[in-house]
Design an enzyme around this catalytic site. Structure first.
Site, short mmCIF file in Angstrom:
data_model
loop_
_atom_site.label_atom_id
_atom_site.label_comp_id
_atom_site.label_asym_id
_atom_site.label_seq_id
_atom_site.Cartn_x
_atom_site.Cartn_y
_atom_site.Cartn_z
N TYR A 54 51.58 41.18 59.16
CA TYR A 54 52.64 41.04 58.17
C TYR A 54 53.30 39.66 58.29
CZ TYR A 54 52.19 46.16 58.10
OH TYR A 54 51.71 47.45 58.03
N HIS A 138 44.87 48.91 63.73
CA HIS A 138 45.23 48.57 62.36
C HIS A 138 43.99 48.29 61.50
CE1 HIS A 138 48.19 46.07 59.67
NE2 HIS A 138 47.84 47.21 59.12
#
Length: 320
Positions: A54, A138
């Protein structure tokens, strides 16, 4: 508060997804990001989720800085492994990956045992914390073999050493998450976008498996990246332009909500939170105002008549 599996880690029913404060799609300054975190704390949110992906680490840095004002024992933080960040000499931005940040680093897929540990150590440094509570593998979609052979055992070892308290995987699909639930000893899985008013695919496999195995589910992408928050012609669905048929369906759902004195946002949140396997619903507010709105919508009552009309008109599948 809800317990994540057998881990001893608790999360609030509504959580803070920190991708937007990593400049997802558009740029924020540090103060705007910190105001969003402060608003989340004010509204009682105590679970904060982030990732190196992110904003190339920006989300972790901002979240860690904002949380330093609070007692570390009073909140839960999760981050993710699988994408290591390496310095990059190029110029330009990271908008091709969805983030309005300089392309000062590049992502390197790495689900090896060494990569998992190095990624977590770098995340702790960016967060300014000595520990996180939850670590997810992830998006291992295209790296299943390494994720199961090396990445998952590395997380299990970190949990055994006490470096993390709960482990899991976070993805936008259900098939591999269901495999994690059935074939490993994860505490929690984070499923984004696959159990919403527009897509209930997780109800076929992941949610029943999690309930059977005592694995908790955290739901992200509950607005399908925007369409269910504000169904307009330029709305996004799963980070791309919303298909016409889904936009039409969302607009019809919004009209039903208005007839019953509620909002589509409140209904989207209530639908996700109602499943017994779900421990927490994550939203991704980018401002204090959006945090307050999410909290208010989450607390709002959605009339039974709304759900009946959705099912009677075929806008929502009948309950199993």
């Amino acid at each position: 508060m809800s317990r994540l599996g057998r881990s001893g880690v608790d999360v609030t029913p509504l959580g803070f997804g920190a991708a937007p404060i990593g400049n997802l799609f558009t740029s924020l300054d540090d103060e705007q990001a910190h105001e969003a975190v402060r608003a989340a704390w004010q509204r009682g949110l105590r679970y904060f989720d982030t990732a190196p992906h992110y904003g190339l680490g920006l989300s972790e840095r901002r979240l860690g800085a904002a949380l330093r004002a609070y007692d570390r024992t009073r909140y839960t933080v999760s981050t993710k492994v699988g994408r290591r960040l390496e310095p990059a000499g190029g110029t330009g931005d990271d908008l091709a990956n969805g983030f309005a940040v300089p392309a000062a680093h590049r992502r390197v897929w790495d689900f090896s045992a060494d990569g998992v540990r190095r990624s977590l150590e770098a995340s702790l440094d960016r967060l300014g914390l000595d520990r996180v509570d939850v670590v997810y593998l992830h998006d291992p979609d295209d790296h299943a073999e390494q994720a199961f052979r090396e990445g998952y055992p590395a997380l299990e070892k970190l949990r055994g050493e006490g470096m993390v308290r709960a482990i899991g995987a976070g993805m936008n699909q259900t098939e591999m998450l269901t495999r994690f639930v059935r074939d490993t000893d994860v505490d929690v899985v984070l499923c984004a976008g696959r159990y919403t008013l527009l897509d209930q695919s997780a109800a076929a496999d992941l949610l029943p498996a999690a309930a059977e195995r005592g694995v908790s589910v955290v739901l992200g992408g509950v607005f399908n990246s925007g369409l269910l928050a504000d169904p307009r012609p330029d709305a996004t669905y799963d980070y791309g332009r919303a298909p016409a048929e889904l936009l039409e369906r969302a607009v019809l759902m919004q009209a039903v909500a208005e007839r019953h004195g509620t909002t589509l946002r409140a209904a989207a949140l209530a639908f996700c939170a109602a499943h017994p396997a779900v421990a927490c619903v994550l939203t991704g507010p980018r401002s204090a105002a959006e945090v307050h709105d999410c909290a208010e919508q989450f607390a709002a009552h959605v009339p039974d008549g709304f759900w009946r009309e959705l099912r009677e008109t075929g806008l929502l599948s009948p309950e199993p």
